[in-house]
Structure formats: structure tokens, C-alpha cells
Design a protein around this motif. Structure first.
Motif, mmCIF file in Angstrom:
data_model
loop_
_atom_site.group_PDB
_atom_site.id
_atom_site.type_symbol
_atom_site.label_atom_id
_atom_site.label_comp_id
_atom_site.label_asym_id
_atom_site.label_seq_id
_atom_site.Cartn_x
_atom_site.Cartn_y
_atom_site.Cartn_z
ATOM 1 N N ASP A 14 0.828 -1.218 0.000
ATOM 2 C CA ASP A 14 0.000 0.000 0.000
ATOM 3 C C ASP A 14 0.858 1.262 0.000
ATOM 4 N N LEU A 15 1.903 1.285 0.831
ATOM 5 C CA LEU A 15 2.791 2.448 0.890
ATOM 6 C C LEU A 15 3.478 2.670 -0.455
ATOM 7 N N MET A 16 3.987 1.606 -1.044
ATOM 8 C CA MET A 16 4.658 1.742 -2.334
ATOM 9 C C MET A 16 3.677 2.176 -3.420
ATOM 10 N N ALA A 17 2.449 1.688 -3.351
ATOM 11 C CA ALA A 17 1.447 2.066 -4.355
ATOM 12 C C ALA A 17 1.090 3.543 -4.243
ATOM 13 N N ILE A 18 0.853 4.031 -3.031
ATOM 14 C CA ILE A 18 0.472 5.448 -2.890
ATOM 15 C C ILE A 18 1.635 6.356 -3.289
ATOM 16 N N ALA A 20 3.936 5.581 -5.565
ATOM 17 C CA ALA A 20 4.013 5.496 -7.027
ATOM 18 C C ALA A 20 2.948 6.360 -7.689
ATOM 19 N N VAL A 21 1.738 6.348 -7.148
ATOM 20 C CA VAL A 21 0.656 7.170 -7.701
ATOM 21 C C VAL A 21 0.991 8.654 -7.544
ATOM 22 N N ALA A 22 1.515 9.031 -6.371
ATOM 23 C CA ALA A 22 1.859 10.439 -6.139
ATOM 24 C C ALA A 22 2.970 10.898 -7.076
ATOM 25 N N GLY A 27 5.103 13.868 -10.875
ATOM 26 C CA GLY A 27 6.469 13.749 -11.388
ATOM 27 C C GLY A 27 7.409 13.777 -10.196
ATOM 28 N N LEU A 28 8.627 13.283 -10.349
ATOM 29 C CA LEU A 28 9.544 13.196 -9.212
ATOM 30 C C LEU A 28 9.884 14.571 -8.650
ATOM 31 N N LEU A 29 10.219 15.508 -9.517
ATOM 32 C CA LEU A 29 10.541 16.861 -9.062
ATOM 33 C C LEU A 29 9.314 17.531 -8.454
#
Length: 111
Positions: A14-18, A20-22, A27-29
């Protein structure tokens, strides 16, 4: 996998999914710009950094007692925050065997 490991795995996914969605949304920056956009979010970031740092200190000692390297989990913690400790707990909570006692501690205890 035992029950604790299933719960940890669900939290980790769940943490990795949220995250990734964010990152996909901003975008990373843009993700980091959003995190640093207000004093309140900076305060939360500092608090979470301190918490993960304290967990990293515990992880270091626990991993050494178990005879495993804490380095991959600490690097993951620096790069991905709570993903490191959750991964470490996922690995170690399945251990039914008692953790080995460090030689220095055994000598101090008279073993």
C-alpha cells in the motif's frame, strides 16, 4: 508467511502504491516541490525523518544481533523512507528462532 508478515506485506504494498501514484501524478521533481510547499508539510517531513532515523538505529542493533547486514535496509530507508523498516520487519518477523547473542554480550553474561 505468518499473520504479522501478511500485515506488513499489505502495508508495504500500500505504501509503495500510494508513493508510485503520487510520483506519477506530480512527477519526481513535482513530488518534492509539493512536499516542501508549506511549513506544515516540512514539519511533517522533519518529524518523519527523525522517526525513521530512530527506527534505523534500532534496526542496526537488531540486525547485528541476528547476524544479518542492516546496510540494504538502511540504504532503502534513506532513499524510500518507511519502505526500509517495513522490508526489514517483513524479513525478520518470520524468524521463529531466537536471535544469536553477540559474542561480547555472551562474554559479559558469563556464557
Amino acid at each position: 508467511m505468518n499473520r504479522k508478515q501478511w500485515i506488513l506485506a499489505i502495508l508495504l504494498v500500500d505504501l509503495m502504491a500510494i508513493n508510485a501514484v503520487a510520483v506519477h501524478h506530480y512527477g519526481l521533481l513535482g513530488f518534492f516541490q509539493a512536499v516542501l510547499s508549506s511549513l506544515a508539510s516540512v514539519a511533517v517531513l522533519v518529524d518523519l525523518t527523525i522517526a525513521v532515523g530512530l527506527i534505523a538505529v534500532w534496526m542496526w542493533g537488531d540486525a547485528r544481533r541476528r547476524g544479518i547486514s542492516p546496510v540494504p535496509y538502511l540504504i532503502t530507508s534513506v532513499l524510500l523512507g518507511s519502505v526500509g523498516p517495513l522490508t526489514y520487519l517483513l524479513r525478520t518477523r518470520g524468524d521463529e528462532v531466537a536471535a544469536p547473542v553477540a559474542p561480547r554480550l555472551a562474554a559479559e553474561r558469563g556464557h
